[in-house]
Design an enzyme around this catalytic site. Structure first.
Site, PDB file in Angstrom:
ATOM      1  N   GLU A 170     -33.585 -14.675  -4.694  1.00  0.00           N
ATOM      2  CA  GLU A 170     -33.311 -13.281  -5.264  1.00  0.00           C
ATOM      3  C   GLU A 170     -33.156 -12.422  -4.102  1.00  0.00           C
ATOM      4  O   GLU A 170     -34.231 -12.419  -3.220  1.00  0.00           O
ATOM      5  CB  GLU A 170     -34.449 -12.693  -6.218  1.00  0.00           C
ATOM      6  CG  GLU A 170     -34.044 -11.283  -6.724  1.00  0.00           C
ATOM      7  CD  GLU A 170     -34.881 -10.798  -7.829  1.00  0.00           C
ATOM      8  OE1 GLU A 170     -36.330 -11.046  -7.456  1.00  0.00           O
ATOM      9  OE2 GLU A 170     -34.601 -10.430  -8.951  1.00  0.00           O
ATOM     10  N   LYS A 180     -50.437   1.189 -14.603  1.00  0.00           N
ATOM     11  CA  LYS A 180     -50.225   1.415 -13.228  1.00  0.00           C
ATOM     12  C   LYS A 180     -48.834   1.366 -12.976  1.00  0.00           C
ATOM     13  O   LYS A 180     -48.279   0.415 -12.983  1.00  0.00           O
ATOM     14  CB  LYS A 180     -51.088   0.483 -12.316  1.00  0.00           C
ATOM     15  CG  LYS A 180     -50.808   0.522 -11.068  1.00  0.00           C
ATOM     16  CD  LYS A 180     -50.927  -0.581 -10.012  1.00  0.00           C
ATOM     17  CE  LYS A 180     -49.789  -0.882  -9.219  1.00  0.00           C
ATOM     18  NZ  LYS A 180     -48.957  -0.205  -8.544  1.00  0.00           N
ATOM     19  N   GLU A 223     -42.344 -10.620 -16.661  1.00  0.00           N
ATOM     20  CA  GLU A 223     -41.017 -10.660 -16.455  1.00  0.00           C
ATOM     21  C   GLU A 223     -40.784 -10.440 -15.057  1.00  0.00           C
ATOM     22  O   GLU A 223     -41.231  -9.487 -14.315  1.00  0.00           O
ATOM     23  CB  GLU A 223     -40.554  -9.260 -17.256  1.00  0.00           C
ATOM     24  CG  GLU A 223     -40.290  -9.482 -18.684  1.00  0.00           C
ATOM     25  CD  GLU A 223     -39.628 -10.678 -19.298  1.00  0.00           C
ATOM     26  OE1 GLU A 223     -38.592 -11.248 -18.279  1.00  0.00           O
ATOM     27  OE2 GLU A 223     -39.690 -11.314 -20.224  1.00  0.00           O
ATOM     28  N   CYS A 278     -33.127  -6.433 -12.447  1.00  0.00           N
ATOM     29  CA  CYS A 278     -33.685  -7.717 -12.566  1.00  0.00           C
ATOM     30  C   CYS A 278     -32.300  -8.641 -13.236  1.00  0.00           C
ATOM     31  O   CYS A 278     -32.164  -9.934 -12.924  1.00  0.00           O
ATOM     32  CB  CYS A 278     -34.798  -7.996 -13.433  1.00  0.00           C
ATOM     33  SG  CYS A 278     -34.611  -7.038 -14.781  1.00  0.00           S
TER      34      CYS A 278
HETATM   35  P1  NAP Z   1     -43.686  -6.248  -7.127  1.00  0.00           P
HETATM   36  O1  NAP Z   1     -43.699  -5.848  -5.764  1.00  0.00           O
HETATM   37  O2  NAP Z   1     -44.026  -7.490  -7.675  1.00  0.00           O
HETATM   38  O3  NAP Z   1     -44.685  -4.948  -7.924  1.00  0.00           O
HETATM   39  C1  NAP Z   1     -44.362  -4.930  -9.286  1.00  0.00           C
HETATM   40  C2  NAP Z   1     -45.806  -4.108  -9.566  1.00  0.00           C
HETATM   41  O4  NAP Z   1     -46.926  -4.851  -9.292  1.00  0.00           O
HETATM   42  C3  NAP Z   1     -46.178  -2.775  -9.006  1.00  0.00           C
HETATM   43  O5  NAP Z   1     -46.615  -2.048  -9.739  1.00  0.00           O
HETATM   44  C4  NAP Z   1     -46.968  -3.365  -7.884  1.00  0.00           C
HETATM   45  O6  NAP Z   1     -47.536  -2.356  -7.023  1.00  0.00           O
HETATM   46  C5  NAP Z   1     -47.835  -4.334  -8.704  1.00  0.00           C
HETATM   47  N1  NAP Z   1     -48.374  -5.328  -7.791  1.00  0.00           N
HETATM   48  C6  NAP Z   1     -48.341  -5.724  -6.383  1.00  0.00           C
HETATM   49  N2  NAP Z   1     -49.152  -6.461  -6.177  1.00  0.00           N
HETATM   50  C7  NAP Z   1     -50.083  -6.559  -6.994  1.00  0.00           C
HETATM   51  C8  NAP Z   1     -51.412  -7.376  -7.113  1.00  0.00           C
HETATM   52  N3  NAP Z   1     -51.623  -8.363  -6.216  1.00  0.00           N
HETATM   53  N4  NAP Z   1     -52.006  -7.254  -8.305  1.00  0.00           N
HETATM   54  C9  NAP Z   1     -51.516  -6.612  -9.244  1.00  0.00           C
HETATM   55  N5  NAP Z   1     -50.558  -5.744  -9.215  1.00  0.00           N
HETATM   56  C10 NAP Z   1     -49.668  -5.773  -7.948  1.00  0.00           C
HETATM   57  O7  NAP Z   1     -42.166  -6.004  -7.689  1.00  0.00           O
HETATM   58  P2  NAP Z   1     -40.945  -4.593  -7.557  1.00  0.00           P
HETATM   59  O8  NAP Z   1     -41.087  -4.889  -5.971  1.00  0.00           O
HETATM   60  O9  NAP Z   1     -41.635  -3.419  -7.670  1.00  0.00           O
HETATM   61  O10 NAP Z   1     -39.751  -5.016  -8.351  1.00  0.00           O
HETATM   62  C11 NAP Z   1     -38.924  -5.559  -8.180  1.00  0.00           C
HETATM   63  C12 NAP Z   1     -39.076  -7.069  -8.661  1.00  0.00           C
HETATM   64  O11 NAP Z   1     -39.428  -6.993 -10.227  1.00  0.00           O
HETATM   65  C13 NAP Z   1     -37.684  -7.859  -8.402  1.00  0.00           C
HETATM   66  O12 NAP Z   1     -38.234  -9.358  -8.299  1.00  0.00           O
HETATM   67  C14 NAP Z   1     -37.008  -7.870 -10.026  1.00  0.00           C
HETATM   68  O13 NAP Z   1     -36.185  -8.835 -10.406  1.00  0.00           O
HETATM   69  C15 NAP Z   1     -38.216  -7.744 -10.885  1.00  0.00           C
HETATM   70  N6  NAP Z   1     -37.943  -7.232 -11.994  1.00  0.00           N
HETATM   71  C16 NAP Z   1     -37.975  -7.882 -13.101  1.00  0.00           C
HETATM   72  C17 NAP Z   1     -37.372  -7.352 -14.536  1.00  0.00           C
HETATM   73  C18 NAP Z   1     -37.629  -8.237 -15.660  1.00  0.00           C
HETATM   74  O14 NAP Z   1     -37.729  -7.813 -16.779  1.00  0.00           O
HETATM   75  N7  NAP Z   1     -37.352  -9.603 -15.486  1.00  0.00           N
HETATM   76  C19 NAP Z   1     -37.406  -6.040 -14.581  1.00  0.00           C
HETATM   77  C20 NAP Z   1     -37.353  -5.278 -13.506  1.00  0.00           C
HETATM   78  C21 NAP Z   1     -37.682  -5.806 -12.089  1.00  0.00           C
HETATM   79  P3  NAP Z   1     -47.049  -1.441  -5.999  1.00  0.00           P
HETATM   80  O15 NAP Z   1     -46.018  -0.848  -6.567  1.00  0.00           O
HETATM   81  O16 NAP Z   1     -48.302  -0.474  -5.575  1.00  0.00           O
HETATM   82  O17 NAP Z   1     -46.886  -2.605  -4.891  1.00  0.00           O
END
Ligand code: NAP
Length: 484
Positions: free
Chosen positions: A385, A175, A250, A284
């Protein structure tokens, strides 16, 4: 009319059962819808799991080097389309064209690296203490794995999850993030064209609530690899722990760069500007805290402001632009909210701090790269963050104080130091609480062939990428074979 992109289930492009789509909007020009994607629901996820379950035994039975050949072929296809895919990524995510093309190239490298892993799935042969007993370990695929990815690296992260999962003999339900689903779709398309058998790889677009949740709860799920925010990751981690399903998370960061008093200040300023502001701070591994020794603090702050003010913000398709937009209205609002919080907490704005408006800026989510001075460790802008182009400058009274500040957050993803003092550098490497450590380099900019991941609240589970990835996507079995 924007193009409509389908789900990919059981080797076919299919519409969501809901009959509904959602738009993938250009954050630099909201008049443009880059594509319409399927608003999938539980039925679509069920169909993807059914296909993946059916395909898994034959896929796992294929010799691993032959599974790798599909990745090599897909890499070639992607390479022939690099320019187009880079441009698409800039239009859906906002990062600059060189950053987008670099990311597609990275996905290609990842496919090639893990294609090679097909012929390198090493295990151990270990002597037995008994006579005529031959002992060894072997790797076995897990089954159907679920992959949930964020928007900020919409090609590299799906690639670094899909490629090792597939080459290890698992089948996949992925997804993508709803804000940038096209780049991941292009990887799936290339693997399809490379001939990956039906059901081995399944792509289901849709919201976290409607699709991600269903993947996580699916009874056929054998492993989950998630990258995203701490809030979502922690919720999913609790579910996975209760189900005892293998998983890796992650998540966020609040990454520091320490600059010691012996540092070359121009080099340090370049490292900080690169780490904090490129990709609009939406990495990130981006640096959000510069921890600077007192004797050089003022001179470095001046250099940082001078360099930051020269960065052109705008549409990433413009070659003169260094910083693209925030990914959407919500992220822009978060950035601006934290800037207000920083001001209220008593930090001083050295530059930036505003949404950009007028002309083409009015069509997108543009914000000035922002530097705060006089940030104290307890302030929220030093602890939480933001995920935007906001850098907090903090004064360190010596090396030990710098280490105290650097480690004084709940996160532990990446960290860097700028110094020529080898003793201090080694002390930093030993004492810093981070999974990714760089020296005289930005906190961001890691490579695909090395393990990736953090510590503390940033990460949970096994490492991704490099040789570590296969450990997550395979189970180790131990064999004792008596031959006489
Ligand atoms: P996010 O809101 O947590 O979303 C990540 C993924 O999870 C998306 O595909 C999202 O779908 C999905 N998701 C949301 N709610 C869910 C649920 N209840 N059940 C299952 N899946 C769900 O994060 P983001 O805004 O896309 O990304 C930014 C964050 O990612 C930042 O905190 C960043 O630090 C972190 N990040 C970490 C790394 C690492 O390797 N440590 C790398 C890149 C990014 P939708 O898009 O449909 O909401």
């Amino acid at each position: 009319m924007p193009s409509v992109f389908h789900n990919y289930i059981d080797g076919r492009l299919v519409e969501a059962k809901s009959g509904k789509t959602f738009p993938d909007v250009n954050p630099a020009d909201t008049d443009e819808t880059v594509g319409l994607f399927q608003a999938s629901t539980v039925e679509d996820v069920d169909a993807a799991f059914a296909a993946a379950l059916k395909a898994q035994p034959a896929w796992a039975a294929l010799p691993a080097p032959r599974r790798g050949e599909y990745l090599f072929k897909a890499a070639e296809i992607l390479e022939s389309r690099l320019a187009k895919l880079g441009e698409e990524m800039t239009r859906e995510e906002g990062k600059t064209l060189p950053e987008s093309k670099g990311e597609v190239k990275r996905a290609i490298n990842i496919f090639r690296y893990f294609g090679g892993e097909g012929a390198r799935q090493f295990s151990y042969q270990i002597p037995s203490e008994r006579e005529n007993v031959f002992c060894y370990t072997m790797r076995k695929a897990l089954g159907v794995v679920g992959l949930i990815t964020p928007w900020n690296f919409p090609s590299a992260i799906p690639a670094w999850k899909m490629a090792p999962a597939l080459v290890a003999g698992n089948t996949v339900v992925i997804k993508p993030a709803s804000l940038a689903p096209l780049s991941g779709y292009r990887l799936v398309e290339a693997l399809h064209e490379a001939g990956v058998p039906a059901g081995v790889l399944n792509y289901v677009a849709g919201s976290g609530g409607a699709v991600g949740n269903v993947i996580v709860d699916h009874p056929a799920l054998r492993a989950l690899s998630f990258t995203g925010s701490c809030d979502v990751g922690n919720q999913l981690n609790a579910k996975m722990a209760a189900r005892k399903v293998r998983s890796q998370f992650e998540m966020g960061g609040k990454n520091p760069t320490i600059v010691l008093k012996d540092a070359d200040l121009d080099a340090a300023a370049d490292i900080l500007v690169n780490g904090a502001f490129f990709s609009t701070g939406q990495k990130c591994t981006a640096c959000s805290r510069a921890i600077i020794e007192k004797p050089i603090y003022d001179s470095l702050a001046d250099k940082l402001v001078e360099k930051t003010k020269k960065l052109k913000v705008g549409n990433g398709l413009d070659p003169a632009v260094a910083i693209g937009p925030a990914v959407d209205a919500n992220q822009l609002e978060t950035d601006l909210r934290y800037i207000e919080i920083g001001k209220q907490e008593g930090a001083r704005l050295l530059c930036g701090g505003h949404r950009l408006s007028g002309g083409a800026y009015d069509k997108g989510f543009f914000i000035e790269p922002t530097i705060f001075d006089g940030v104290m460790p307890e302030m929220r802008i030093a602890q939480e963050e933001i995920f935007g182009p906001v850098l907090a400058l903090m004064v360190a009274n010596g090396f030990d104080d710098a280490m105290r500040l650097a480690n004084g957050v709940k996160f532990g993803l990446s960290a860097s130091i700028v110094s020529k003092d080898l003793t201090r550098v080694h002390q930093f490497i030993n004492r810093i609480e981070a999974g990714l450590i760089t020296v005289n380099l930005p906190t961001a900019g890691v490579e695909y062939q090395l393990p990736f991941g953090g510590t503390k609240e940033s990460s949970f589970g096994m490492r991704e990428q490099g040789p570590a990835a296969l450990d997550f996507y395979t189970e180790t079995r131990t064999v004792y074979l008596k031959y006489a």
